[in-house]
Design a protein around this motif. Structure first.
Motif, PDB file in Angstrom:
ATOM      1  N   SER A 102       3.096  47.166 -21.299  1.00 19.21           N
ATOM      2  CA  SER A 102       1.807  47.405 -19.936  1.00 19.21           C
ATOM      3  C   SER A 102       1.650  49.111 -19.963  1.00 19.21           C
ATOM      4  N   LEU A 103       0.497  49.588 -19.569  1.00 14.55           N
ATOM      5  CA  LEU A 103       0.160  50.707 -19.705  1.00 14.55           C
ATOM      6  C   LEU A 103      -0.894  51.292 -18.426  1.00 14.55           C
ATOM      7  N   LYS A 104      -0.144  52.349 -17.639  1.00 11.54           N
ATOM      8  CA  LYS A 104      -0.789  52.770 -16.411  1.00 11.54           C
ATOM      9  C   LYS A 104      -1.837  53.610 -16.801  1.00 11.54           C
ATOM     10  N   GLN A 153      -3.978  53.911  -9.979  1.00  8.80           N
ATOM     11  CA  GLN A 153      -3.442  53.768 -11.197  1.00  8.80           C
ATOM     12  C   GLN A 153      -3.872  52.351 -11.594  1.00  8.80           C
ATOM     13  N   ASP A 154      -4.473  51.926 -12.736  1.00  5.60           N
ATOM     14  CA  ASP A 154      -4.477  50.618 -13.188  1.00  5.60           C
ATOM     15  C   ASP A 154      -3.575  50.344 -14.226  1.00  5.60           C
ATOM     16  N   GLU A 155      -3.483  49.177 -14.232  1.00  7.46           N
ATOM     17  CA  GLU A 155      -2.603  48.509 -15.393  1.00  7.46           C
ATOM     18  C   GLU A 155      -3.341  47.620 -16.669  1.00  7.46           C
ATOM     19  N   MET A 191      -2.749  45.415 -19.778  1.00  7.35           N
ATOM     20  CA  MET A 191      -1.533  44.773 -20.388  1.00  7.35           C
ATOM     21  C   MET A 191      -2.058  44.450 -21.767  1.00  7.35           C
TER      22      MET A 191
END
Lengths: 223, 159
Positions: B67-69, B80-82, B84
């Protein structure tokens, strides 16, 4: 083609009667002061259109109200224009309906058979004041906050009912998110519903009775 | 003569009335359309190369979830959006970096270990470990990210 379509529509709706009733009325020779009502109506259209547009970006909570207004003003394309039209239109509205009222008083247009037009106009004036009062809070800046604090505090001054009036206006004891939410609801739902209904009645009566003539001094009446 | 003059004046005024109405409609309508539509044309996601994580976490033969913020600006809100991302490798040399967004109607897919498939719960879309469609409505394989491996880290291109 266009004529055929307008004939088709007229046979089913009778719109030409309505059109003629609105635009082909006999108008007495009057002066420019008699356009103040039409000017007010035009501002109503302006406020409705720009107000609806503003709700697309505006969010009525303490967390977002101020930021969303700033966003509209500085980021959204033509946001400054739409907000500016609504802001200045509000001031113009109060001025115009007040001058319109003075004209009606001084030229005696409120008299028989136009009393109901006058009464509906009185309520419309109060509705416009209500729009100004509730709309002033919505930008949620310091000026809005303290103006509404003072304004609602005044509602709290009458004996017996004052405290209740203040609580109803603020949605509680203090000026909070409750106040902002209910002012927004009143501003965009309650008052517009009343306004549009009364404007309909008001304009219908103006068309029904025709425009009043300017008062004439009668010969011998002052002897 | 005078009849004709009256008629033409009436027609003229009618045209002027309709004309003014049209101009006013345009004066409100065009700015209104710009006000509503133009802000949505702006790209709101931060873009560029971002570090996804350590490549050593990827088990060969099994898609591994990273996962990447990502910082996202929507209107006046920055949050912030995650994102995947599934990373898959067979042999530790060739990698596939897949989005977890179903290509049918953008629900999120997940890896089902027992069945060795990606599954989308919305409309039963099924993909294999490489993201190829096995069953259901998805029109194309899972989207791939452009990626880069430097030392032990895997980077992907976002936006």
């Amino acid at each position: 083609m266009a004529t055929r379509f307008s004939n088709w529509l007229d046979a089913r709706t009778g719109w030409r009667n309505v059109w003629d009733g609105i635009f082909l009325r006999k108008v007495p020779k009057v002066n420019w002061l008699y356009t103040l009502g039409s000017a007010s109506l035009f501002i109503v259209v302006n406020q409705v259109v720009t107000g609806i547009l503003l709700t697309i970006y505006y969010v009525p909570t303490p967390d977002h109200a101020y930021d969303s207004v700033q966003y509209i003003t500085t980021q959204v394309a033509l946001g400054w224009l739409i907000r500016g039209l609504h802001h200045w239109g509000a001031s113009a509205m109060v001025v115009l309906v007040f001058l319109h009222m003075l004209r009606v008083i001084f030229l005696g247009s409120y008299k028989f058979p136009r009393e109901v037009t006058w009464f509906s106009g009185v309520v419309l004036f109060l509705v416009v004041i209500g729009f100004g009062f509730t709309g002033y809070l919505l930008p949620w800046d310091e000026k809005a906050y303290w103006a509404t604090t003072v304004g609602t505090q005044i509602a709290g001054t009458p004996p017996l009912i004052g405290d209740l009036a203040l609580r109803i206006l603020r949605g509680g004891e203090e000026l909070t998110a409750m106040t902002l939410a209910r002012f927004f609801g009143i501003h965009i739902w309650v008052l517009p519903a009343i306004l549009l209904g009364l404007v309909g009645l008001h304009v219908y009566l103006v068309i029904k009775h025709g425009i009043s003539t300017t008062p004439k001094r009668e010969e011998n009446s002052h002897e | 003569m005078s009849e004709e003059f009256k008629l033409s004046r009436r027609k003229f005024l009618e045209k002027v009335t309709v004309g003014i109405g049209g101009v006013l409609t345009a004066l409100f309508g065009i700015p209104a359309a710009i006000f509503v539509v133009k802000p949505v044309l702006k790209k709101d996601e931060s873009s560029g190369w971002m570090r996804l994580g350590s490549i050593s976490k990827v088990t060969p033969g099994t898609p591994t979830l990273f996962s990447l913020k990502v910082e996202r600006e929507t209107g006046w809100i920055t949050d912030q959006d995650e994102i995947m991302v599934y990373v898959y490798t067979e042999d530790g040399r060739d990698y596939a970096v897949m989005s977890n967004i179903c290509t049918h109607l953008a629900c999120r897919v997940r890896w089902i270990e027992e069945r060795q498939e990606f599954f989308c719960p919305c409309h039963n879309g099924v993909y294999d470990k490489q993201g190829t469609v096995l069953a259901g409505p998805p029109p194309r394989p899972l989207d791939r990210y452009e990626f880069n491996i430097e030392n032990d880290d895997i980077y992907i291109k976002v936006g």
